[in-house]
Design a protein around this motif. Structure first.
Motif, PDB file in Angstrom:
ATOM      1  N   LEU A 163     -10.124  34.502 -15.038  1.00  0.00           N
ATOM      2  CA  LEU A 163     -10.915  34.073 -13.963  1.00  0.00           C
ATOM      3  C   LEU A 163      -9.951  33.932 -12.557  1.00  0.00           C
ATOM      4  CD1 LEU A 163     -14.080  32.388 -15.699  1.00  0.00           C
ATOM      5  CD2 LEU A 163     -13.703  34.549 -15.211  1.00  0.00           C
ATOM      6  N   GLN A 164      -9.225  33.145 -12.699  1.00  0.00           N
ATOM      7  CA  GLN A 164      -8.187  32.617 -11.597  1.00  0.00           C
ATOM      8  C   GLN A 164      -7.565  33.875 -11.277  1.00  0.00           C
ATOM      9  OE1 GLN A 164      -6.242  29.249 -12.575  1.00  0.00           O
ATOM     10  NE2 GLN A 164      -7.943  28.026 -12.689  1.00  0.00           N
ATOM     11  N   HIS A 165      -7.177  34.561 -12.007  1.00  0.00           N
ATOM     12  CA  HIS A 165      -6.164  35.803 -11.760  1.00  0.00           C
ATOM     13  C   HIS A 165      -7.048  36.653 -10.845  1.00  0.00           C
ATOM     14  CE1 HIS A 165      -3.614  35.357 -15.623  1.00  0.00           C
ATOM     15  NE2 HIS A 165      -3.642  34.052 -15.005  1.00  0.00           N
ATOM     16  N   PHE A 166      -8.251  36.871 -11.287  1.00  0.00           N
ATOM     17  CA  PHE A 166      -8.987  37.828 -10.316  1.00  0.00           C
ATOM     18  C   PHE A 166      -9.542  37.361  -9.073  1.00  0.00           C
ATOM     19  CE2 PHE A 166     -13.280  39.405  -8.942  1.00  0.00           C
ATOM     20  CZ  PHE A 166     -13.086  40.604  -8.848  1.00  0.00           C
ATOM     21  N   ALA A 167      -9.645  36.105  -8.936  1.00  0.00           N
ATOM     22  CA  ALA A 167      -9.955  35.343  -7.794  1.00  0.00           C
ATOM     23  C   ALA A 167      -8.857  35.746  -6.731  1.00  0.00           C
ATOM     24  CB  ALA A 167     -10.106  33.956  -8.133  1.00  0.00           C
ATOM     25  N   PHE A 168      -7.508  35.674  -7.217  1.00  0.00           N
ATOM     26  CA  PHE A 168      -6.501  35.802  -6.195  1.00  0.00           C
ATOM     27  C   PHE A 168      -6.574  37.270  -6.070  1.00  0.00           C
ATOM     28  CE2 PHE A 168      -2.044  36.636  -5.323  1.00  0.00           C
ATOM     29  CZ  PHE A 168      -1.641  35.711  -4.246  1.00  0.00           C
ATOM     30  N   LEU A 169      -6.637  38.155  -6.697  1.00  0.00           N
ATOM     31  CA  LEU A 169      -6.849  39.649  -6.443  1.00  0.00           C
ATOM     32  C   LEU A 169      -7.883  40.001  -5.372  1.00  0.00           C
ATOM     33  CD1 LEU A 169      -5.930  42.755  -6.986  1.00  0.00           C
ATOM     34  CD2 LEU A 169      -7.775  42.512  -8.847  1.00  0.00           C
ATOM     35  N   GLN A 170      -9.037  39.384  -5.874  1.00  0.00           N
ATOM     36  CA  GLN A 170     -10.219  39.443  -4.685  1.00  0.00           C
ATOM     37  C   GLN A 170      -9.912  39.091  -3.288  1.00  0.00           C
ATOM     38  OE1 GLN A 170     -13.700  37.225  -5.814  1.00  0.00           O
ATOM     39  NE2 GLN A 170     -15.074  38.994  -5.351  1.00  0.00           N
ATOM     40  N   SER A 171      -8.907  38.171  -3.320  1.00  0.00           N
ATOM     41  CA  SER A 171      -8.817  37.440  -2.086  1.00  0.00           C
ATOM     42  C   SER A 171      -8.087  38.591  -1.162  1.00  0.00           C
ATOM     43  CB  SER A 171      -7.924  36.144  -1.971  1.00  0.00           C
ATOM     44  OG  SER A 171      -6.960  36.175  -2.655  1.00  0.00           O
ATOM     45  N   LEU A 172      -7.403  39.297  -1.937  1.00  0.00           N
ATOM     46  CA  LEU A 172      -6.420  40.239  -1.263  1.00  0.00           C
ATOM     47  C   LEU A 172      -7.033  41.537  -0.877  1.00  0.00           C
ATOM     48  CD1 LEU A 172      -3.175  39.661  -3.457  1.00  0.00           C
ATOM     49  CD2 LEU A 172      -3.827  38.721  -1.041  1.00  0.00           C
ATOM     50  N   ALA A 173      -7.996  41.909  -1.609  1.00  0.00           N
ATOM     51  CA  ALA A 173      -8.574  43.299  -1.426  1.00  0.00           C
ATOM     52  C   ALA A 173      -9.102  43.799  -0.313  1.00  0.00           C
ATOM     53  CB  ALA A 173      -9.851  43.483  -2.834  1.00  0.00           C
ATOM     54  N   GLY A 174      -9.785  42.845   0.373  1.00  0.00           N
ATOM     55  CA  GLY A 174     -10.566  43.189   1.642  1.00  0.00           C
ATOM     56  C   GLY A 174     -11.961  44.046   1.475  1.00  0.00           C
ATOM     57  N   ALA A 175     -12.209  44.411   2.704  1.00  0.00           N
ATOM     58  CA  ALA A 175     -13.628  45.339   2.735  1.00  0.00           C
ATOM     59  C   ALA A 175     -13.232  46.660   2.370  1.00  0.00           C
ATOM     60  CB  ALA A 175     -14.041  45.312   3.935  1.00  0.00           C
ATOM     61  N   ASP A 176     -11.967  47.136   2.374  1.00  0.00           N
ATOM     62  CA  ASP A 176     -11.711  48.666   2.127  1.00  0.00           C
ATOM     63  C   ASP A 176     -11.045  48.774   0.701  1.00  0.00           C
ATOM     64  OD1 ASP A 176      -9.318  47.140   2.714  1.00  0.00           O
ATOM     65  OD2 ASP A 176      -8.191  48.621   3.660  1.00  0.00           O
ATOM     66  N   ALA A 177     -11.129  48.129  -0.279  1.00  0.00           N
ATOM     67  CA  ALA A 177     -10.770  48.231  -1.566  1.00  0.00           C
ATOM     68  C   ALA A 177     -11.652  47.554  -2.533  1.00  0.00           C
ATOM     69  CB  ALA A 177      -9.361  47.866  -1.734  1.00  0.00           C
ATOM     70  N   VAL A 178     -11.778  48.193  -3.663  1.00  0.00           N
ATOM     71  CA  VAL A 178     -12.559  47.423  -4.660  1.00  0.00           C
ATOM     72  C   VAL A 178     -11.534  46.804  -5.817  1.00  0.00           C
ATOM     73  CG1 VAL A 178     -14.206  47.778  -6.540  1.00  0.00           C
ATOM     74  CG2 VAL A 178     -14.411  48.888  -4.483  1.00  0.00           C
ATOM     75  N   PRO A 179     -11.651  45.460  -5.950  1.00  0.00           N
ATOM     76  CA  PRO A 179     -10.756  44.741  -6.778  1.00  0.00           C
ATOM     77  C   PRO A 179     -11.102  45.137  -8.595  1.00  0.00           C
ATOM     78  CG  PRO A 179     -11.978  43.163  -6.218  1.00  0.00           C
ATOM     79  CD  PRO A 179     -12.448  44.457  -5.320  1.00  0.00           C
ATOM     80  N   ARG A 180     -10.157  45.601  -9.201  1.00  0.00           N
ATOM     81  CA  ARG A 180     -10.471  45.828 -10.675  1.00  0.00           C
ATOM     82  C   ARG A 180      -9.779  44.950 -11.753  1.00  0.00           C
ATOM     83  NH1 ARG A 180      -8.966  51.577 -11.563  1.00  0.00           N
ATOM     84  NH2 ARG A 180     -10.828  51.833 -10.441  1.00  0.00           N
ATOM     85  N   LEU A 181     -10.445  44.400 -12.595  1.00  0.00           N
ATOM     86  CA  LEU A 181      -9.798  43.731 -13.638  1.00  0.00           C
ATOM     87  C   LEU A 181      -9.862  44.480 -14.816  1.00  0.00           C
ATOM     88  CD1 LEU A 181      -8.788  40.924 -14.159  1.00  0.00           C
ATOM     89  CD2 LEU A 181     -10.743  40.407 -15.274  1.00  0.00           C
ATOM     90  N   THR A 182      -8.556  44.619 -15.634  1.00  0.00           N
ATOM     91  CA  THR A 182      -8.561  45.248 -16.902  1.00  0.00           C
ATOM     92  C   THR A 182      -8.199  44.104 -18.170  1.00  0.00           C
ATOM     93  OG1 THR A 182      -6.030  45.425 -16.525  1.00  0.00           O
ATOM     94  CG2 THR A 182      -7.404  47.251 -15.453  1.00  0.00           C
TER      95      THR A 182
END
Length: 394
Positions: A120-139
């Motif tokens: 969950l924390q791993h995704f939170a960091f990715l999400q903070s970087l994705a911005g409006a022009d990308a979709v963050p994906r968790l595998t």
């Protein structure tokens, strides 16, 4: 009709894992040796993931991942983060065509739970970087993958001590995943990928597919047939129904706007493979009845058979054709890839197809045998081909 896609999977897409930069490898070595602490390692991981996301966006990808940079394995790290699971060592690792992996596994110590997972924390960091022009994906590994891991011979006694009934185990795994998915969704995730090698192994007769273990045979003896000639046995059909049940129960009730996809391959470790055989025997189960939005499928060599099983893909589900190899650095011929995409349209229309490599570039932290420059050239090649085939679609 437009071929542009606003939600995953995208026309030019990725499976998820990337080669770790040298400085991240060094930091992990220092951490293992006790030379740096977890905070220092996390800071290095943050830097590497920040650079990775920026690079993914720069080459034109709309679906971005953290490269699985905080993990050692594509699957075991997730399993270790569940309640009731421990990291354990074995005498032997997973066997691939030309080598053997580190001998690690996930073993039960108690009842399985899925709350408060570290990812969950791993995704939170990715999400903070994705911005409006990308979709963050968790595998994450599919529930079926966890089910099979718990039935390795070395794990079987521990599994049956806690869950003597297979149905009770299936129900427990599914419940833990539903908990994890609910918490992940609440954090903002709208694209979850379930990585699942169980189906790719099931079509290879060199494996014992009764849900217990892999057969103790050479992975390079060439005894397995290619294409769609393999016939599924009664025991394999029973396992297929179990795997289908655990995967579907795990995603049951997921929010409608959470795009859940799955990835299937035949092994990817340091540019080697583990299994071979076409999708035909398992297509009615996997393609016809698994309740996902799309399939990321290995198709880079004839070990995966032909495209005819795609006729079994039900409803309006999509297929991401893994036509380029993440195992080698050489670029595939553009026209040959386009020709194969056209061939796949004999079974699914072009608007239900996308393009990627057959797997990630580093299913484990060791990575495949190519350079970072070759990795990015391969991704740029995918984006270029996708634009030629689907127009301006990302």
């Amino acid at each position: 009709m437009t071929l542009f896609r606003a939600i995953p999977p995208f026309r030019a897409d990725v499976v998820g894992s990337y080669l770790r930069p040298d400085y991240l490898h060094e930091a992990r070595r220092q951490f293992a040796a006790g030379a740096i602490d977890q905070a220092a390692l996390t800071a290095v991981e943050d830097r590497a993931i920040t650079e990775l996301v920026a690079r993914q966006k720069a080459v034109g990808l709309r679906g971005v991942t953290d490269g699985e940079f905080r993990r050692s394995w594509w699957h075991l790290d997730f399993m270790w983060g569940l309640q009731g699971v421990e990291k354990a060592l074995l005498e032997r690792g997973y066997r691939f065509a030309e080598m053997e992996t580190r001998p690690e596994t996930a073993r039960l110590t108690g009842e399985i739970g899925g709350s408060g997972h570290p990812f969950l924390q791993h995704f939170a960091f990715l999400q903070s970087l994705a911005g409006a022009d990308a979709v963050p994906r968790l595998t994450v590994p599919a529930p079926a993958q966890f089910f099979k891991e718990l039935h390795r011979p070395e794990n079987l006694a521990s599994t049956q001590a806690i869950y003597p009934d297979r149905q009770a185990l299936i129900d427990a795994i599914a419940a833990a995943y539903r908990t994890f998915i609910a918490e992940l969704y609440a954090q903002g995730c709208r694209n979850l990928q379930l990585d699942d090698c169980t189906w790719g192994m099931m079509v290879d007769p060199r494996y014992n597919n009764a849900g217990i273990a892999a057969a103790n045979v050479s992975q390079a003896d060439g005894c397995c047939s290619h294409g769609e000639a393999t016939v599924i046995s009664d025991s394999v059909e029973a396992l297929a129904l179990e795997l289908l049940q655990v995967n579907n129960k795990a995603i049951e009730g997921a929010p409608a706007d959470l795009v859940i996809t799955t990835h299937v391959c035949r092994g990817n470790y340091r540019s080697t493979w583990a299994a071979q055989g076409g999708y035909g025997p398992i297509a009615p189960f996997l393609f016809g009845k698994e309740n996902v939005s799309a399939y990321y499928l290995e198709f880079d060599t004839d070990r995966a058979g032909d495209f005819s099983p795609l006729a079994e893909v039900s409803g309006d589900k999509l297929v991401v054709l893994g036509l380029l190899s993440s195992k080698v650095g050489e670029l595939e011929d553009k026209q040959a890839i386009i020709g194969r995409i056209r061939e796949a349209t004999l079974y699914l229309p072009l608007e239900r197809l996308c393009l990627s490599t057959q797997c990630g570039f580093a299913s484990t932290e060791e990575g495949n045998a190519l350079t970072e420059a070759q990795q990015w050239a391969k991704i740029e090649h995918i984006v270029e081909i996708a634009r030629e085939v689907w127009g301006d679609a990302p």
